[in-house]
Design a protein around this motif. Sequence first.
Motif, PDB file in Angstrom:
ATOM      1  N   LYS A 286       0.868  -1.176   0.000  1.00 25.28           N
ATOM      2  CA  LYS A 286       0.000   0.000   0.000  1.00 25.28           C
ATOM      3  C   LYS A 286       0.901   1.222   0.000  1.00 25.28           C
ATOM      4  N   SER A 287       0.636   2.125  -0.913  1.00 26.95           N
ATOM      5  CA  SER A 287       1.463   3.317  -1.030  1.00 26.95           C
ATOM      6  C   SER A 287       1.033   4.371  -0.027  1.00 26.95           C
ATOM      7  N   HIS A 288       1.978   5.203   0.343  1.00 23.06           N
ATOM      8  CA  HIS A 288       1.719   6.282   1.283  1.00 23.06           C
ATOM      9  C   HIS A 288       1.821   7.592   0.519  1.00 23.06           C
ATOM     10  N   ASN A 289       0.704   8.307   0.405  1.00 20.07           N
ATOM     11  CA  ASN A 289       0.683   9.578  -0.300  1.00 20.07           C
ATOM     12  C   ASN A 289       0.526  10.685   0.738  1.00 20.07           C
ATOM     13  N   VAL A 290       1.623  11.373   1.041  1.00 24.67           N
ATOM     14  CA  VAL A 290       1.637  12.363   2.118  1.00 24.67           C
ATOM     15  C   VAL A 290       0.692  13.522   1.827  1.00 24.67           C
ATOM     16  N   LYS A 291       0.742  14.083   0.629  1.00 25.48           N
ATOM     17  CA  LYS A 291      -0.103  15.234   0.292  1.00 25.48           C
ATOM     18  C   LYS A 291      -1.580  14.878   0.382  1.00 25.48           C
TER      19      LYS A 291
ATOM     20  N   LEU B 292      15.298  -0.493 -17.220  1.00 27.23           N
ATOM     21  CA  LEU B 292      16.355  -0.454 -16.210  1.00 27.23           C
ATOM     22  C   LEU B 292      17.566   0.342 -16.694  1.00 27.23           C
ATOM     23  N   GLU B 293      17.774   0.397 -18.002  1.00 27.47           N
ATOM     24  CA  GLU B 293      18.908   1.156 -18.526  1.00 27.47           C
ATOM     25  C   GLU B 293      18.758   2.665 -18.302  1.00 27.47           C
ATOM     26  N   ASP B 294      17.522   3.130 -18.034  1.00 29.10           N
ATOM     27  CA  ASP B 294      17.289   4.552 -17.754  1.00 29.10           C
ATOM     28  C   ASP B 294      17.623   4.934 -16.313  1.00 29.10           C
ATOM     29  N   ILE B 295      17.752   3.944 -15.431  1.00 24.77           N
ATOM     30  CA  ILE B 295      17.999   4.215 -14.010  1.00 24.77           C
ATOM     31  C   ILE B 295      19.484   4.494 -13.811  1.00 24.77           C
ATOM     32  N   TYR B 296      19.782   5.675 -13.264  1.00 26.84           N
ATOM     33  CA  TYR B 296      21.173   6.052 -13.014  1.00 26.84           C
ATOM     34  C   TYR B 296      21.493   6.024 -11.514  1.00 26.84           C
ATOM     35  N   SER B 297      20.528   6.458 -10.683  1.00 26.19           N
ATOM     36  CA  SER B 297      20.778   6.454  -9.238  1.00 26.19           C
ATOM     37  C   SER B 297      19.487   6.195  -8.471  1.00 26.19           C
ATOM     38  N   MET B 298      19.662   5.723  -7.234  1.00 24.81           N
ATOM     39  CA  MET B 298      18.539   5.476  -6.332  1.00 24.81           C
ATOM     40  C   MET B 298      18.928   5.985  -4.952  1.00 24.81           C
ATOM     41  N   LYS B 299      17.952   6.556  -4.252  1.00 20.25           N
ATOM     42  CA  LYS B 299      18.202   7.063  -2.904  1.00 20.25           C
ATOM     43  C   LYS B 299      17.113   6.557  -1.968  1.00 20.25           C
TER      44      LYS B 299
ATOM     45  N   VAL C  83      11.420   9.378   5.356  1.00 20.85           N
ATOM     46  CA  VAL C  83      11.700   8.045   5.876  1.00 20.85           C
ATOM     47  C   VAL C  83      10.850   7.038   5.104  1.00 20.85           C
ATOM     48  N   ASN C  84      11.418   5.871   4.832  1.00 16.06           N
ATOM     49  CA  ASN C  84      10.747   4.784   4.133  1.00 16.06           C
ATOM     50  C   ASN C  84      10.361   5.174   2.710  1.00 16.06           C
ATOM     51  N   GLN C  85      11.278   5.844   2.024  1.00 16.76           N
ATOM     52  CA  GLN C  85      11.005   6.287   0.658  1.00 16.76           C
ATOM     53  C   GLN C  85      12.193   5.972  -0.241  1.00 16.76           C
ATOM     54  N   LEU C  86      11.891   5.412  -1.404  1.00 14.17           N
ATOM     55  CA  LEU C  86      12.891   5.134  -2.430  1.00 14.17           C
ATOM     56  C   LEU C  86      12.638   6.070  -3.599  1.00 14.17           C
ATOM     57  N   GLN C  87      13.665   6.823  -3.978  1.00 14.51           N
ATOM     58  CA  GLN C  87      13.576   7.716  -5.132  1.00 14.51           C
ATOM     59  C   GLN C  87      14.509   7.180  -6.214  1.00 14.51           C
ATOM     60  N   ILE C  88      14.008   7.118  -7.436  1.00 18.35           N
ATOM     61  CA  ILE C  88      14.789   6.622  -8.564  1.00 18.35           C
ATOM     62  C   ILE C  88      14.975   7.761  -9.561  1.00 18.35           C
ATOM     63  N   PHE C  89      16.239   7.985  -9.980  1.00 19.93           N
ATOM     64  CA  PHE C  89      16.594   9.108 -10.846  1.00 19.93           C
ATOM     65  C   PHE C  89      17.212   8.622 -12.149  1.00 19.93           C
ATOM     66  N   ASP C  90      17.106   9.458 -13.197  1.00 22.46           N
ATOM     67  CA  ASP C  90      17.787   9.163 -14.456  1.00 22.46           C
ATOM     68  C   ASP C  90      19.164   9.829 -14.458  1.00 22.46           C
ATOM     69  N   GLN C  91      19.887   9.753 -15.584  1.00 21.61           N
ATOM     70  CA  GLN C  91      21.253  10.256 -15.643  1.00 21.61           C
ATOM     71  C   GLN C  91      21.326  11.777 -15.503  1.00 21.61           C
TER      72      GLN C  91
ATOM     73  N   GLY D 287      19.564  13.446 -13.457  1.00 21.63           N
ATOM     74  CA  GLY D 287      19.157  13.773 -12.095  1.00 21.63           C
ATOM     75  C   GLY D 287      17.667  14.038 -11.952  1.00 21.63           C
ATOM     76  N   GLN D 288      16.905  13.739 -13.003  1.00 17.42           N
ATOM     77  CA  GLN D 288      15.461  13.928 -12.963  1.00 17.42           C
ATOM     78  C   GLN D 288      14.815  12.748 -12.241  1.00 17.42           C
ATOM     79  N   LEU D 289      13.890  13.040 -11.369  1.00 17.03           N
ATOM     80  CA  LEU D 289      13.181  11.999 -10.621  1.00 17.03           C
ATOM     81  C   LEU D 289      12.292  11.208 -11.578  1.00 17.03           C
ATOM     82  N   ILE D 290      12.503   9.909 -11.627  1.00 11.70           N
ATOM     83  CA  ILE D 290      11.667   9.037 -12.462  1.00 11.70           C
ATOM     84  C   ILE D 290      10.426   8.622 -11.681  1.00 11.70           C
ATOM     85  N   ILE D 291      10.652   8.131 -10.459  1.00 13.19           N
ATOM     86  CA  ILE D 291       9.542   7.662  -9.635  1.00 13.19           C
ATOM     87  C   ILE D 291       9.937   7.667  -8.165  1.00 13.19           C
ATOM     88  N   THR D 292       8.942   7.836  -7.314  1.00 12.61           N
ATOM     89  CA  THR D 292       9.110   7.733  -5.865  1.00 12.61           C
ATOM     90  C   THR D 292       8.259   6.571  -5.383  1.00 12.61           C
ATOM     91  N   ILE D 293       8.859   5.699  -4.605  1.00  9.81           N
ATOM     92  CA  ILE D 293       8.149   4.557  -4.033  1.00  9.81           C
ATOM     93  C   ILE D 293       8.150   4.754  -2.523  1.00  9.81           C
TER      94      ILE D 293
END
Length: 172
Positions: free
Chosen positions: A7-12, A98-105, A111-119, A121-127
């Motif tokens: 279940k996703s957590h949508n803060v806003k 997967l080839e578009d993924i450059y970094s993950m934080k 807290v408890n959030q995964l952010q995936i970025f492209d090369q 530095g643009q945010l692709i998705i937040t989980i």
Amino acid sequence: MKTFQFKSHNVKKGLIFGFSYLIIVFIIFSLIYGGINGMADAVNNFGSAKVLGFLVAILVIGPFVVILQLINPKIEVHIGSQHMLIKQKKKPDQEIPLEDIYSMKINHSLVNQLQIFDQQGQLIITIHPQQDMQIIYGIAAEIAQHISFTQEKGSRKIFGNPIETMSYTRKL
């Protein structure tokens, strides 16, 4: 292909709903008891504070928690050797090569959030799962099995508590 469900957590959305719900509940009780003074008189004349607290928890907070669980979407993340597919009701499926993924934080913004970025530095998705923090570590580890990453561990303090952070940067 590995699948993760949560279940996703949508803060806003949660904050907007929470404030709206509490305002509506306050207005309803205000109308029933004739304003703030009427509510204060009803609380003073009630008797037991414990019973009143229990009633408030059941009548106000209980429905709030149930409705909040219903408005947060269930998400499925499928990770294969070439792409990541994200499915949720009432939204089109999102496929990320997967080839578009450059970094993950992990745990950098919230807290408890995964952010995936492209090369770039643009945010692709937040989980952002509601409860199980191991899901984001599992998703990051599964992506890292298909792409070579450099890992960096760190920490940050939130309300005086140390929180472990993790950064993945693609090896070129």
